[in-house]
Design an enzyme around this catalytic site. Sequence first.
Site, PDB file in Angstrom:
ATOM      1  N   ASP A  26      37.152 -25.245 -35.746  1.00 32.73           N
ATOM      2  CA  ASP A  26      36.037 -24.809 -36.185  1.00 32.73           C
ATOM      3  C   ASP A  26      35.163 -25.879 -36.438  1.00 32.73           C
ATOM      4  O   ASP A  26      35.710 -27.436 -37.610  1.00 32.73           O
ATOM      5  CB  ASP A  26      36.050 -23.742 -37.243  1.00 32.73           C
ATOM      6  CG  ASP A  26      34.934 -23.137 -37.877  1.00 32.73           C
ATOM      7  OD1 ASP A  26      34.665 -22.112 -38.024  1.00 32.73           O
ATOM      8  OD2 ASP A  26      33.906 -23.638 -38.720  1.00 32.73           O
ATOM      9  N   ASN A  60      36.234 -11.472 -38.528  1.00 31.49           N
ATOM     10  CA  ASN A  60      34.783 -10.899 -39.634  1.00 31.49           C
ATOM     11  C   ASN A  60      33.842 -10.242 -38.557  1.00 31.49           C
ATOM     12  O   ASN A  60      34.254 -10.154 -37.617  1.00 31.49           O
ATOM     13  CB  ASN A  60      33.510 -12.890 -39.756  1.00 31.49           C
ATOM     14  CG  ASN A  60      34.111 -13.246 -41.359  1.00 31.49           C
ATOM     15  OD1 ASN A  60      34.986 -12.378 -41.681  1.00 31.49           O
ATOM     16  ND2 ASN A  60      33.983 -14.127 -40.857  1.00 31.49           N
ATOM     17  N   GLY A 114      29.678 -11.868 -43.173  1.00 26.10           N
ATOM     18  CA  GLY A 114      29.275 -13.179 -42.852  1.00 26.10           C
ATOM     19  C   GLY A 114      29.463 -13.852 -41.511  1.00 26.10           C
ATOM     20  O   GLY A 114      29.233 -14.848 -40.721  1.00 26.10           O
ATOM     21  N   SER A 153      28.545 -14.547 -38.191  1.00 21.59           N
ATOM     22  CA  SER A 153      27.149 -15.474 -37.060  1.00 21.59           C
ATOM     23  C   SER A 153      27.482 -15.772 -36.372  1.00 21.59           C
ATOM     24  O   SER A 153      26.349 -16.363 -35.520  1.00 21.59           O
ATOM     25  CB  SER A 153      27.579 -16.366 -38.433  1.00 21.59           C
ATOM     26  OG  SER A 153      28.046 -17.692 -38.290  1.00 21.59           O
ATOM     27  N   HIS A 204      35.903 -13.925 -32.704  1.00 23.90           N
ATOM     28  CA  HIS A 204      36.379 -14.624 -32.843  1.00 23.90           C
ATOM     29  C   HIS A 204      38.406 -13.945 -33.724  1.00 23.90           C
ATOM     30  O   HIS A 204      37.410 -13.248 -34.697  1.00 23.90           O
ATOM     31  CB  HIS A 204      36.306 -16.354 -32.867  1.00 23.90           C
ATOM     32  CG  HIS A 204      34.834 -16.039 -34.153  1.00 23.90           C
ATOM     33  ND1 HIS A 204      33.879 -15.041 -33.380  1.00 23.90           N
ATOM     34  CD2 HIS A 204      34.272 -16.120 -35.853  1.00 23.90           C
ATOM     35  CE1 HIS A 204      32.802 -15.371 -34.941  1.00 23.90           C
ATOM     36  NE2 HIS A 204      33.413 -16.119 -35.597  1.00 23.90           N
ATOM     37  N   LEU A 205      39.128 -15.166 -33.465  1.00 24.01           N
ATOM     38  CA  LEU A 205      39.289 -15.146 -35.131  1.00 24.01           C
ATOM     39  C   LEU A 205      40.384 -16.007 -35.395  1.00 24.01           C
ATOM     40  O   LEU A 205      40.528 -17.557 -35.165  1.00 24.01           O
ATOM     41  CB  LEU A 205      41.041 -14.487 -34.706  1.00 24.01           C
ATOM     42  CG  LEU A 205      42.492 -13.962 -35.306  1.00 24.01           C
ATOM     43  CD1 LEU A 205      42.298 -13.410 -35.807  1.00 24.01           C
ATOM     44  CD2 LEU A 205      43.885 -13.674 -34.146  1.00 24.01           C
TER      45      LEU A 205
HETATM   46  P1  5GP Z   1      32.038 -15.471 -38.515  1.00 33.72           P
HETATM   47  O1  5GP Z   1      31.380 -16.351 -39.507  1.00 33.72           O
HETATM   48  O2  5GP Z   1      31.065 -15.778 -37.226  1.00 33.72           O
HETATM   49  O3  5GP Z   1      33.443 -15.577 -38.047  1.00 33.72           O
HETATM   50  O4  5GP Z   1      32.319 -17.541 -38.046  1.00 33.72           O
HETATM   51  C1  5GP Z   1      31.869 -17.974 -36.867  1.00 33.72           C
HETATM   52  C2  5GP Z   1      32.766 -19.629 -37.300  1.00 33.72           C
HETATM   53  O5  5GP Z   1      32.331 -20.483 -35.976  1.00 33.72           O
HETATM   54  C3  5GP Z   1      31.724 -20.269 -38.642  1.00 33.72           C
HETATM   55  O6  5GP Z   1      33.187 -20.713 -39.095  1.00 33.72           O
HETATM   56  C4  5GP Z   1      31.613 -21.506 -38.113  1.00 33.72           C
HETATM   57  O7  5GP Z   1      31.963 -23.215 -37.987  1.00 33.72           O
HETATM   58  C5  5GP Z   1      32.515 -22.152 -36.562  1.00 33.72           C
HETATM   59  N1  5GP Z   1      31.481 -22.858 -35.182  1.00 33.72           N
HETATM   60  C6  5GP Z   1      29.793 -22.389 -34.703  1.00 33.72           C
HETATM   61  N2  5GP Z   1      29.042 -22.772 -33.771  1.00 33.72           N
HETATM   62  C7  5GP Z   1      30.103 -23.733 -34.111  1.00 33.72           C
HETATM   63  C8  5GP Z   1      30.338 -24.869 -32.539  1.00 33.72           C
HETATM   64  O8  5GP Z   1      29.914 -24.746 -32.132  1.00 33.72           O
HETATM   65  N3  5GP Z   1      31.935 -24.824 -32.660  1.00 33.72           N
HETATM   66  C9  5GP Z   1      32.934 -24.541 -33.234  1.00 33.72           C
HETATM   67  N4  5GP Z   1      33.670 -25.341 -32.966  1.00 33.72           N
HETATM   68  N5  5GP Z   1      32.317 -24.028 -34.411  1.00 33.72           N
HETATM   69  C10 5GP Z   1      31.805 -23.430 -34.456  1.00 33.72           C
END
Ligand code: 5GP
Length: 113
Positions: free
Chosen positions: A29, A86, A92, A94, A99-100
């Site tokens: 992440d 999520n 949240g 986003s 994704h896990l």
């Molecule tokens: P969510 O809140 O949707 O479950 O988590 C999305 C995750 O993706 C967040 O923890 C965020 O830091 C990560 N993330 C968002 N954009 C990128 C990216 O371009 N590269 C990586 N490695 N992680 C990302």
Amino acid sequence: MPCVFCEIVAGRIPAKVAFQDEAVLAFHDINPQAPVHLLVVPKQHVTSLLDLTPAEDALAGRLVRSARDLARELGLGERGFRLVFNCGADAGYSVFHIHLHLLGGRKLSWPPG
Ligand code: 5GP
Ligand code: ZN
């Protein structure tokens, strides 16, 4: 707008890859919330948990097992870790490619924030 995680799968956006096979990609992440914070994604686009179909049951299992294997390889098998999907605004969610989260390496509080 292209999907960020599809772009990572395609290699057009860089990521620190921890594991991949023909169906799954795991990478660190960009904004880690724990000493170990990996994202395990299917290489095919699935928008969210709400969009998973019975045809993707095996794929969902592969995400979970890949994350479990990574946790074990990273030495978290004994001390513990957390897997999180999520889904939706209250959680949240986003990035709209399922994704896990694999979180570990510190004490994780419960209930989560
Ligand atoms: P969510 O809140 O949707 O479950 O988590 C999305 C995750 O993706 C967040 O923890 C965020 O830091 C990560 N993330 C968002 N954009 C990128 C990216 O371009 N590269 C990586 N490695 N992680 C990302
Ligand atoms: Zn995608």
